[in-house]
Scaffold this motif. Sequence first.
Motif, PDB file in Angstrom:
ATOM      1  N   SER A  51       0.805  -1.221   0.000  1.00  0.00           N
ATOM      2  CA  SER A  51       0.000   0.000   0.000  1.00  0.00           C
ATOM      3  C   SER A  51       0.837   1.270   0.000  1.00  0.00           C
ATOM      4  N   ILE A  52       2.160   1.135   0.136  1.00  0.00           N
ATOM      5  CA  ILE A  52       3.051   2.295   0.231  1.00  0.00           C
ATOM      6  C   ILE A  52       3.869   2.412  -1.043  1.00  0.00           C
ATOM      7  N   ALA A  53       3.821   3.582  -1.658  1.00  0.00           N
ATOM      8  CA  ALA A  53       4.511   3.776  -2.938  1.00  0.00           C
ATOM      9  C   ALA A  53       5.943   4.270  -2.768  1.00  0.00           C
ATOM     10  N   THR A  54       6.156   5.233  -1.851  1.00  0.00           N
ATOM     11  CA  THR A  54       7.478   5.856  -1.731  1.00  0.00           C
ATOM     12  C   THR A  54       7.926   5.938  -0.271  1.00  0.00           C
ATOM     13  N   GLY A  55       9.216   6.196  -0.093  1.00  0.00           N
ATOM     14  CA  GLY A  55       9.744   6.379   1.254  1.00  0.00           C
ATOM     15  C   GLY A  55       9.113   7.564   1.952  1.00  0.00           C
ATOM     16  N   ASP A  56       8.879   8.645   1.219  1.00  0.00           N
ATOM     17  CA  ASP A  56       8.260   9.822   1.825  1.00  0.00           C
ATOM     18  C   ASP A  56       6.853   9.514   2.334  1.00  0.00           C
ATOM     19  N   ASP A  57       6.186   8.544   1.700  1.00  0.00           N
ATOM     20  CA  ASP A  57       4.866   8.126   2.191  1.00  0.00           C
ATOM     21  C   ASP A  57       4.968   7.542   3.591  1.00  0.00           C
ATOM     22  N   TYR A  58       6.065   6.834   3.873  1.00  0.00           N
ATOM     23  CA  TYR A  58       6.238   6.274   5.215  1.00  0.00           C
ATOM     24  C   TYR A  58       6.441   7.374   6.259  1.00  0.00           C
ATOM     25  N   LEU A  59       7.159   8.442   5.895  1.00  0.00           N
ATOM     26  CA  LEU A  59       7.333   9.551   6.833  1.00  0.00           C
ATOM     27  C   LEU A  59       6.001  10.253   7.089  1.00  0.00           C
ATOM     28  N   ALA A  60       5.225  10.432   6.047  1.00  0.00           N
ATOM     29  CA  ALA A  60       3.906  11.039   6.209  1.00  0.00           C
ATOM     30  C   ALA A  60       3.009  10.166   7.071  1.00  0.00           C
ATOM     31  N   LEU A  61       3.102   8.850   6.873  1.00  0.00           N
ATOM     32  CA  LEU A  61       2.305   7.910   7.675  1.00  0.00           C
ATOM     33  C   LEU A  61       2.668   8.020   9.153  1.00  0.00           C
ATOM     34  N   LEU A  62       3.977   8.065   9.456  1.00  0.00           N
ATOM     35  CA  LEU A  62       4.408   8.192  10.845  1.00  0.00           C
ATOM     36  C   LEU A  62       3.936   9.507  11.456  1.00  0.00           C
ATOM     37  N   ASN A  63       4.070  10.587  10.689  1.00  0.00           N
ATOM     38  CA  ASN A  63       3.665  11.891  11.199  1.00  0.00           C
ATOM     39  C   ASN A  63       2.165  11.918  11.513  1.00  0.00           C
ATOM     40  N   GLU A  64       1.375  11.360  10.623  1.00  0.00           N
ATOM     41  CA  GLU A  64      -0.076  11.318  10.838  1.00  0.00           C
ATOM     42  C   GLU A  64      -0.430  10.437  12.034  1.00  0.00           C
ATOM     43  N   TYR A  65       0.251   9.309  12.164  1.00  0.00           N
ATOM     44  CA  TYR A  65       0.000   8.373  13.262  1.00  0.00           C
ATOM     45  C   TYR A  65       0.285   9.023  14.617  1.00  0.00           C
ATOM     46  N   ILE A  66       1.418   9.724  14.722  1.00  0.00           N
ATOM     47  CA  ILE A  66       1.784  10.367  15.988  1.00  0.00           C
ATOM     48  C   ILE A  66       0.876  11.565  16.267  1.00  0.00           C
ATOM     49  N   GLN A  67       0.561  12.333  15.239  1.00  0.00           N
ATOM     50  CA  GLN A  67      -0.352  13.466  15.416  1.00  0.00           C
ATOM     51  C   GLN A  67      -1.709  13.010  15.956  1.00  0.00           C
ATOM     52  N   ARG A  68      -2.239  11.952  15.370  1.00  0.00           N
ATOM     53  CA  ARG A  68      -3.542  11.454  15.802  1.00  0.00           C
ATOM     54  C   ARG A  68      -3.486  10.959  17.247  1.00  0.00           C
ATOM     55  N   ALA A  69      -2.397  10.270  17.593  1.00  0.00           N
ATOM     56  CA  ALA A  69      -2.258   9.771  18.961  1.00  0.00           C
ATOM     57  C   ALA A  69      -2.179  10.918  19.963  1.00  0.00           C
ATOM     58  N   LEU A  70      -1.500  12.001  19.586  1.00  0.00           N
ATOM     59  CA  LEU A  70      -1.427  13.167  20.466  1.00  0.00           C
ATOM     60  C   LEU A  70      -2.795  13.810  20.646  1.00  0.00           C
ATOM     61  N   MET A  71      -3.522  13.951  19.563  1.00  0.00           N
ATOM     62  CA  MET A  71      -4.830  14.594  19.610  1.00  0.00           C
ATOM     63  C   MET A  71      -5.845  13.765  20.387  1.00  0.00           C
ATOM     64  N   GLU A  72      -5.794  12.450  20.210  1.00  0.00           N
ATOM     65  CA  GLU A  72      -6.793  11.583  20.826  1.00  0.00           C
ATOM     66  C   GLU A  72      -6.318  10.976  22.138  1.00  0.00           C
ATOM     67  N   ARG A  73      -5.101  11.331  22.544  1.00  0.00           N
ATOM     68  CA  ARG A  73      -4.492  10.793  23.764  1.00  0.00           C
ATOM     69  C   ARG A  73      -4.567   9.262  23.761  1.00  0.00           C
ATOM     70  N   LYS A  74      -3.894   8.676  22.772  1.00  0.00           N
ATOM     71  CA  LYS A  74      -3.897   7.225  22.587  1.00  0.00           C
ATOM     72  C   LYS A  74      -2.493   6.663  22.717  1.00  0.00           C
ATOM     73  N   ALA A  75      -2.398   5.436  23.208  1.00  0.00           N
ATOM     74  CA  ALA A  75      -1.120   4.739  23.254  1.00  0.00           C
ATOM     75  C   ALA A  75      -0.625   4.498  21.837  1.00  0.00           C
ATOM     76  N   ALA A  76       0.651   4.849  21.570  1.00  0.00           N
ATOM     77  CA  ALA A  76       1.202   4.694  20.226  1.00  0.00           C
ATOM     78  C   ALA A  76       2.694   4.374  20.319  1.00  0.00           C
ATOM     79  N   PRO A  77       3.053   3.142  20.659  1.00  0.00           N
ATOM     80  CA  PRO A  77       4.470   2.769  20.710  1.00  0.00           C
ATOM     81  C   PRO A  77       5.010   2.428  19.323  1.00  0.00           C
ATOM     82  N   VAL A  78       6.246   2.853  19.055  1.00  0.00           N
ATOM     83  CA  VAL A  78       6.940   2.503  17.816  1.00  0.00           C
ATOM     84  C   VAL A  78       8.318   1.991  18.222  1.00  0.00           C
ATOM     85  N   VAL A  79       8.628   0.733  17.863  1.00  0.00           N
ATOM     86  CA  VAL A  79       9.855   0.095  18.346  1.00  0.00           C
ATOM     87  C   VAL A  79      10.661  -0.473  17.181  1.00  0.00           C
ATOM     88  N   ARG A  80      11.973  -0.229  17.200  1.00  0.00           N
ATOM     89  CA  ARG A  80      12.884  -0.720  16.162  1.00  0.00           C
ATOM     90  C   ARG A  80      13.496  -2.066  16.575  1.00  0.00           C
TER      91      ARG A  80
END
Length: 316
Positions: A51-80
């Motif tokens: 579903s992901i076309a480019t590397g920049d799409d992954y950065l946008a996905l991460l930014n949106e994911y973290i933004q939403r978690a901040l707004m909705e006060r949701k648990a959002a762990p990301v682990v390498r």
Amino acid sequence: MKSDKGYLQELTEKGEFRFTRLELSDIDNEPVFRVNAPDMVNEETCLFHRSIATGDDYLALLNEYIQRALMERKAAPVVRFADGEYAFYHLTLGCNGLYRQAESVAAIRKAMALHSDAFRRLAALGKLAPLIFPGNAIRRKKRGLLSFLGRSEEEPSSAAFLDFLREKGVELTGENYVPFYALYAYLTSEAFARLVDGKVLSILNSDFDPEACRSWFARFSSRPEIRFTKIPAEYIATRWESMREKILNEVPSDADLCLAGAGVGALPLCVDVADRFSIPVLDAGHVLNMMNGREDKSNGMRLYTLRKPAGTAPIP
């Protein structure tokens, strides 16, 4: 019926994932290549979901994911996950590289139930960021006495790590996967610095240089309120159960977001902190060393952490 194929092979053969180059419009990896082995360039090719076309799409996905978690006060762990983790979950002391992660194989075995539970929770509500490229997906047999006796086993690899996940009931999907280096690129971006401007930023790490961290964000005209919680420099991966409550009690209750540097112990730590405080918790590792002005603790520069000159690329 269970397939004899490895999980990674299944995912790529059915077209769910593919290997492609992680090209990011504002990243410059050339300085890293100049001081490391030439074949490091192979790490630019990583696993992409269909579903992901480019590397920049992954950065946008991460930014949106973290933004939403901040707004909705949701648990959002990301682990390498990379070589150290692959060795740990392969039950070997090869996990003890730059830092001491496990006292013994017995200690790893004892901690495995805790980590297996944390994996299932991470896959359900967060994002896994394993380092997977063609070079570390190759299955190799161990050599030595066991091999001579006909009892050889595989070396740790990203392919073996994905098999481990499947054995624990954890599936890799477009919803819960991002490339390892995408998180590095996001954490060093202006987009992330902008996101935490004015926020209460909790940092969990064994080292902290307040002035260096503030200067890091000030480059982007970002001024988060940074709170530091000191955590042990070793054995979090095997001793998390005994230290969990002490560390959780020291995390600021008003934290908006957390950055953690805990080695292999980042998995249970990030999942538990995110769950307790309903916030994003990002496994920052080397990026925290950069923020502290201590890249030497990571043996120097890492891929996808250096930017091209300002104005040469869009910001997600």
